[in-house]
Write a protein that holds these residues in place. Structure first.
Motif, short mmCIF file in Angstrom:
data_model
loop_
_atom_site.label_atom_id
_atom_site.label_comp_id
_atom_site.label_asym_id
_atom_site.label_seq_id
_atom_site.Cartn_x
_atom_site.Cartn_y
_atom_site.Cartn_z
N ALA A 31 2.26 -8.14 -2.76
CA ALA A 31 2.83 -9.44 -2.40
C ALA A 31 3.79 -9.30 -1.22
N ALA A 32 4.54 -8.22 -1.19
CA ALA A 32 5.52 -8.01 -0.12
C ALA A 32 4.86 -7.56 1.19
N THR A 33 3.65 -7.00 1.09
CA THR A 33 2.99 -6.46 2.29
C THR A 33 1.74 -7.25 2.69
N ARG A 36 -1.53 -5.35 2.29
CA ARG A 36 -1.84 -4.18 3.11
C ARG A 36 -1.70 -2.87 2.35
N CYS A 37 -0.67 -2.77 1.50
CA CYS A 37 -0.43 -1.52 0.78
C CYS A 37 0.53 -1.78 -0.37
N SER A 38 0.69 -0.77 -1.20
CA SER A 38 1.77 -0.74 -2.18
C SER A 38 2.34 0.67 -2.17
N THR A 59 -9.93 1.81 -2.78
CA THR A 59 -8.51 2.16 -2.68
C THR A 59 -8.35 3.60 -2.18
N GLU A 60 -7.46 3.78 -1.22
CA GLU A 60 -7.09 5.11 -0.75
C GLU A 60 -5.67 5.39 -1.23
N PRO A 113 -5.92 -0.62 0.22
CA PRO A 113 -5.06 -1.80 0.33
C PRO A 113 -4.17 -1.92 -0.90
N GLY A 114 -3.26 -2.88 -0.86
CA GLY A 114 -2.38 -3.12 -1.99
C GLY A 114 -3.14 -3.73 -3.15
N GLY A 115 -2.49 -3.81 -4.28
CA GLY A 115 -3.07 -4.42 -5.47
C GLY A 115 -3.14 -3.46 -6.64
N PHE A 116 -3.27 -2.17 -6.36
CA PHE A 116 -3.39 -1.18 -7.43
C PHE A 116 -2.17 -1.17 -8.34
#
Length: 158
Positions: A31-33, A36-38, A59-60, A113-116
């Motif tokens: 949510a903050a990015t 893009r990432c977490s 996911t990387e 990407p973010g979400g994980f």
């Protein structure tokens, strides 16, 4: 999409999640990015057996060991990653890690990407009603893993 705002956290700051003797301090969620990432600080307890070998389709992951050491398996390669070590896990790579040492290990983990990070939030809720890891609902855990792009190594397509 909104423009991400800068973030700055001190040591120990961020949303804390704890389950199965693991703790995570969320530093940046999707949510903050804008997805893009977490990034989070992960503390693996002493004598931690780690997750089973698994892979992610999209996911990387990047691991940077801050304190202690982790034993990584990345494909057929197994190695110790001590403080200062950097490990990049591209999508599709079977991997796992453990902490066989008698002291906890801390690692900074970045996912793209973010979400994980949602996986950990849901696992923390699931473990609130469990007494040991893994949870008794194995089918539910596998469904939760799949929801967050995580698949057991034995199910990797050829």
């Amino acid at each position: 999409m909104s423009i991400p705002q800068p973030l700055a956290w001190q040591a120990g700051e961020g949303q804390r999640l704890s389950f199965a003797n693991i703790s995570l301090d969320m530093k940046a969620d999707s949510a903050a990015t804008n997805g893009r990432c977490s990034a989070f600080e992960y503390t693996a307890p002493a004598a931690f057996s780690g997750p089973p070998p698994h892979y992610h389709r999209s996911t990387e992951e990047i691991f940077y060991v801050l304190e202690g050491s982790l034993l990584f398996q990345l494909g057929p390669r197994q190695f110790e990653a001590r403080a200062g070590a950097f490990v990049y896990v591209p999508a599709g790579s079977v991997h796992t890690f453990s902490n066989p040492a008698p002291v906890p290990a801390r690692v900074l983990v970045v996912n793209t990407p973010g979400g994980f990070e949602g996986y950990f939030s849901e696992v923390a809720r699931l473990m609130a009603t469990e007494t040991a890891w893994p949870p008794s609902d194995r089918a539910g855990l596998l469904a939760l893993m799949a929801k967050y792009d995580t698949f057991p190594a034995e199910r990797q397509p050829a």
